[in-house]
Write a protein that holds these residues in place. Structure first.
Motif, PDB file in Angstrom:
ATOM      1  N   PRO A  66       0.837  -1.210   0.000  1.00 37.92           N
ATOM      2  CA  PRO A  66       0.000   0.000   0.000  1.00 37.92           C
ATOM      3  C   PRO A  66       0.865   1.250   0.000  1.00 37.92           C
ATOM      4  CG  PRO A  66      -0.725  -1.571   1.689  1.00 37.92           C
ATOM      5  CD  PRO A  66       0.611  -2.041   1.195  1.00 37.92           C
ATOM      6  N   TRP A  67       0.561   2.181  -0.885  1.00 43.17           N
ATOM      7  CA  TRP A  67       1.347   3.417  -0.957  1.00 43.17           C
ATOM      8  C   TRP A  67       0.578   4.595  -0.368  1.00 43.17           C
ATOM      9  CZ3 TRP A  67       2.980   6.520  -5.911  1.00 43.17           C
ATOM     10  CH2 TRP A  67       3.970   7.445  -5.552  1.00 43.17           C
ATOM     11  N   TYR A  68      -0.547   4.907  -0.956  1.00 45.22           N
ATOM     12  CA  TYR A  68      -1.371   5.952  -0.365  1.00 45.22           C
ATOM     13  C   TYR A  68      -2.829   5.523  -0.407  1.00 45.22           C
ATOM     14  CZ  TYR A  68      -2.601   7.673  -5.096  1.00 45.22           C
ATOM     15  OH  TYR A  68      -3.052   7.790  -6.392  1.00 45.22           O
ATOM     16  N   THR A  69      -3.584   6.119   0.469  1.00 46.54           N
ATOM     17  CA  THR A  69      -5.002   5.784   0.555  1.00 46.54           C
ATOM     18  C   THR A  69      -5.808   7.065   0.445  1.00 46.54           C
ATOM     19  OG1 THR A  69      -6.679   4.610   1.884  1.00 46.54           O
ATOM     20  CG2 THR A  69      -5.079   5.960   3.083  1.00 46.54           C
ATOM     21  N   GLU A  70      -7.065   6.913   0.303  1.00 46.50           N
ATOM     22  CA  GLU A  70      -7.965   8.075   0.339  1.00 46.50           C
ATOM     23  C   GLU A  70      -9.345   7.597   0.731  1.00 46.50           C
ATOM     24  OE1 GLU A  70     -10.570   8.160  -1.825  1.00 46.50           O
ATOM     25  OE2 GLU A  70      -9.912   7.325  -3.722  1.00 46.50           O
ATOM     26  N   THR A  71     -10.099   8.510   1.253  1.00 42.69           N
ATOM     27  CA  THR A  71     -11.472   8.210   1.607  1.00 42.69           C
ATOM     28  C   THR A  71     -12.290   9.472   1.408  1.00 42.69           C
ATOM     29  OG1 THR A  71     -12.876   7.184   3.304  1.00 42.69           O
ATOM     30  CG2 THR A  71     -11.256   8.814   4.063  1.00 42.69           C
ATOM     31  N   ARG A  72     -13.589   9.342   1.477  1.00 46.09           N
ATOM     32  CA  ARG A  72     -14.472  10.490   1.268  1.00 46.09           C
ATOM     33  C   ARG A  72     -15.050  10.968   2.591  1.00 46.09           C
ATOM     34  NH1 ARG A  72     -12.692   7.450  -3.039  1.00 46.09           N
ATOM     35  NH2 ARG A  72     -13.678   8.011  -5.002  1.00 46.09           N
ATOM     36  N   ALA A  73     -15.187  12.281   2.712  1.00 44.66           N
ATOM     37  CA  ALA A  73     -15.821  12.891   3.875  1.00 44.66           C
ATOM     38  C   ALA A  73     -16.731  14.015   3.383  1.00 44.66           C
ATOM     39  CB  ALA A  73     -14.767  13.411   4.852  1.00 44.66           C
ATOM     40  N   LEU A  74     -17.419  14.659   4.316  1.00 45.15           N
ATOM     41  CA  LEU A  74     -18.386  15.699   3.967  1.00 45.15           C
ATOM     42  C   LEU A  74     -17.757  17.087   4.079  1.00 45.15           C
ATOM     43  CD1 LEU A  74     -21.428  16.402   3.342  1.00 45.15           C
ATOM     44  CD2 LEU A  74     -21.684  16.696   5.829  1.00 45.15           C
ATOM     45  N   TYR A  75     -17.664  17.783   2.949  1.00 39.79           N
ATOM     46  CA  TYR A  75     -17.252  19.188   2.931  1.00 39.79           C
ATOM     47  C   TYR A  75     -18.508  20.042   3.128  1.00 39.79           C
ATOM     48  CZ  TYR A  75     -12.647  18.004   0.941  1.00 39.79           C
ATOM     49  OH  TYR A  75     -11.380  17.511   0.726  1.00 39.79           O
ATOM     50  N   TYR A  76     -18.412  21.093   3.953  1.00 44.39           N
ATOM     51  CA  TYR A  76     -19.607  21.928   4.157  1.00 44.39           C
ATOM     52  C   TYR A  76     -19.221  23.356   4.530  1.00 44.39           C
ATOM     53  CZ  TYR A  76     -18.911  21.363   9.249  1.00 44.39           C
ATOM     54  OH  TYR A  76     -18.382  21.383  10.532  1.00 44.39           O
ATOM     55  N   ARG A  77     -20.098  24.280   4.161  1.00 47.39           N
ATOM     56  CA  ARG A  77     -19.945  25.693   4.500  1.00 47.39           C
ATOM     57  C   ARG A  77     -20.495  25.908   5.901  1.00 47.39           C
ATOM     58  NH1 ARG A  77     -19.653  29.604   0.301  1.00 47.39           N
ATOM     59  NH2 ARG A  77     -20.159  31.093   1.958  1.00 47.39           N
ATOM     60  N   THR A  78     -19.608  26.201   6.833  1.00 51.47           N
ATOM     61  CA  THR A  78     -20.046  26.361   8.217  1.00 51.47           C
ATOM     62  C   THR A  78     -20.988  27.549   8.381  1.00 51.47           C
ATOM     63  OG1 THR A  78     -18.017  27.638   8.622  1.00 51.47           O
ATOM     64  CG2 THR A  78     -17.979  25.289   9.174  1.00 51.47           C
ATOM     65  N   ASP A  79     -20.732  28.638   7.649  1.00 48.55           N
ATOM     66  CA  ASP A  79     -21.567  29.828   7.787  1.00 48.55           C
ATOM     67  C   ASP A  79     -22.985  29.579   7.278  1.00 48.55           C
ATOM     68  OD1 ASP A  79     -20.550  29.586   5.191  1.00 48.55           O
ATOM     69  OD2 ASP A  79     -20.524  31.755   4.829  1.00 48.55           O
ATOM     70  N   LEU A  80     -23.104  28.909   6.147  1.00 42.44           N
ATOM     71  CA  LEU A  80     -24.428  28.697   5.565  1.00 42.44           C
ATOM     72  C   LEU A  80     -25.213  27.615   6.303  1.00 42.44           C
ATOM     73  CD1 LEU A  80     -23.486  28.896   1.768  1.00 42.44           C
ATOM     74  CD2 LEU A  80     -24.336  30.703   3.294  1.00 42.44           C
ATOM     75  N   LEU A  81     -24.518  26.598   6.782  1.00 38.71           N
ATOM     76  CA  LEU A  81     -25.200  25.570   7.589  1.00 38.71           C
ATOM     77  C   LEU A  81     -25.704  26.176   8.895  1.00 38.71           C
ATOM     78  CD1 LEU A  81     -25.563  22.382   7.096  1.00 38.71           C
ATOM     79  CD2 LEU A  81     -24.051  23.573   5.528  1.00 38.71           C
ATOM     80  N   ASN A  82     -24.890  27.018   9.507  1.00 43.66           N
ATOM     81  CA  ASN A  82     -25.294  27.657  10.758  1.00 43.66           C
ATOM     82  C   ASN A  82     -26.537  28.523  10.556  1.00 43.66           C
ATOM     83  OD1 ASN A  82     -24.579  28.298  13.641  1.00 43.66           O
ATOM     84  ND2 ASN A  82     -24.491  30.376  12.805  1.00 43.66           N
ATOM     85  N   ALA A  83     -26.627  29.151   9.393  1.00 41.99           N
ATOM     86  CA  ALA A  83     -27.763  30.038   9.097  1.00 41.99           C
ATOM     87  C   ALA A  83     -29.079  29.284   8.968  1.00 41.99           C
ATOM     88  CB  ALA A  83     -27.491  30.827   7.826  1.00 41.99           C
ATOM     89  N   VAL A  84     -29.023  27.973   8.679  1.00 44.89           N
ATOM     90  CA  VAL A  84     -30.271  27.195   8.570  1.00 44.89           C
ATOM     91  C   VAL A  84     -30.436  26.248   9.755  1.00 44.89           C
ATOM     92  CG1 VAL A  84     -30.377  27.343   6.051  1.00 44.89           C
ATOM     93  CG2 VAL A  84     -29.143  25.426   7.118  1.00 44.89           C
TER      94      VAL A  84
END
Length: 410
Positions: free
Chosen positions: A139-157
């Motif tokens: 194994p050389w490198y790995t990757e996985t997926r996570a959730l990117y989100y706008r903190t300002d816009l999520l906070n507003a809703v």
């Protein structure tokens, strides 16, 4: 057999033609090790390779190959029996190339050195290198997926933190979409071949049974896709690619303020969406009814079976596998280390975004290691496109996918 070879060598010397053989051997020994790298080798790995050459005296020729052309390039090399010495192999390609006899069994080499011990690496990554109890890569490198989100816009809703469950994710996405015309909440990425399978696993699907029979039309996957379909139908996700770059979609007003992707997006946001600095973050995936599992990807390092320089090839692979070199590789490419010890570096522990990916890797598994898996994902995307654009029934679509997958693997 050894005596026969010695007699042959002696006879050649008597005939006065040993000097030619010696010249050829020297030429082969002095020729550089060939390394096929998927991406921009000058930017990604050359500085590390240069240090390897300085320390070992082993010269390496890097050939950069676009990922889009990598599989065809490797298949051509297999057919011609003229591949590189060392090759970067995508984890989803491993089964196909092991089956084709293209990769060298390095089991004995893995056992010889502490650096290459399988326990040094994430279990999900090691699983992509082992077939029939034999190791064909490291194994050389790995990757996985996570959730990117706008903190300002999520906070507003009403979401001061990232959504933690499927229910919260759908709710937040729909509220964000209600900000106005041409506004969305999340991108259900139709161009990502693992997307639907990842959500199916979060709903308890194993995707295949123990006999490798597909289970796509079973409730676990069908209901997961219905969940995604509902988000798209509600208008909370675009139905088609909007054709926007990251500064337009995620930056600015946040037309698409949530998306699921890997660590390679970090630099793109930092470089092209500077207006939202401090206004975005990454979180582990919201949990489905069963788990919050993501998908493990990445690449391994393998010795091509046509190589005549196995010893030097393994020297290079061992060097690239060291924790300090995997950390250096991350800094130039954002490719996550498979070496678990590398994660103890401050590079990872003190970075609030990267550390999230480290946590997500603890709940992350590779896609099925099947020879025709890539073709299966293409079939899936065709069916999903018909579901979204033409309203095709999901149960029917997945039944057809089951049938096509069975035919594909006959």
């Amino acid at each position: 057999m050894k005596k026969f070879i010695l007699i042959g060598v002696t006879a050649l010397a008597a005939l006065g033609i040993m000097s030619g053989c010696s010249s050829n051997n020297k030429k082969e020994a002095s020729s550089p090790l060939t390394f096929w790298y998927m991406g921009d080798g000058d930017q990604g790995v050359k500085p590390i390779i240069d240090k390897f050459t300085k320390e070992t005296g082993v010269a390496v020729k890097i050939q950069s190959i676009p990922w889009s052309a990598s599989r065809d390039k490797l298949l051509t090399a297999v057919a011609a029996k003229n591949g590189p010495d060392v090759a970067q192999i995508g984890t989803s390609f491993m089964s196909e190339f092991v089956d084709a006899g293209a990769l060298t069994d390095i089991s004995d080499d893995v056992k010889k050195t502490d650096v290459l011990k399988p326990t040094n690496f994430f279990d999900g990554s090691v699983a992509t290198t082992k077939f029939d109890s034999k190791y064909y890569a490291v194994p050389w490198y790995t990757e996985t997926r996570a959730l990117y989100y706008r903190t300002d816009l999520l906070n507003a809703v009403g979401y001061p933190q990232a959504p933690k469950t499927w229910e919260e994710l759908a709710d937040a996405a729909k509220k964000l979409a209600n900000r106005g015309d041409n506004m969305y909440g999340i991108n259900i990425d139709a161009a990502e071949p693992t997307f639907g399978f990842m959500f199916a696993r979060q709903n308890g699907s194993t995707l295949f049974d123990k006999q490798n029979k597909p289970l796509f039309n079973q409730p676990e996957m069908v209901n997961a896709l219905k969940y995604l379909e509902d988000i798209v139908k509600s208008g909370a996700s675009p139905k088609t690619n909007l054709g926007l770059d990251i500064s337009q979609s995620f930056g600015g007003k946040g037309i698409v303020p949530m998306f699921i992707s890997g660590p390679w997006m970090i630099s793109g946001i930092n470089e092209n969406a500077t207006d939202i600095k401090g206004k975005w973050a990454v979180a582990e995936l919201p949990k489905g009814p069963v788990n919050g599992e993501s998908v493990t990807g990445g690449a391994n390092l393998a010795v091509f079976s046509s190589s005549k320089k196995k010893a030097d090839s393994m020297k290079l692979i061992e060097y690239l596998s060291k924790k300090e070199n995997q950390t250096a590789f991350f800094k130039s490419t954002n490719s996550l280390p498979t070496n678990k010890a590398a994660w103890q570096s401050e590079t990872f522990t003190k970075d609030p975004i990267i550390s999230v990916f480290g946590k997500q890797l603890e709940q992350s598994q590779p896609m099925p290691l099947l020879k025709k898996w890539d073709e299966t994902t293409q079939l899936y995307m065709k069916q999903w496109e018909q579901v979204i654009s033409k309203g095709k029934d999901i149960k029917k679509a997945m039944t057809e996918l089951d049938d096509d997958t069975i035919k594909l693997n006959k």
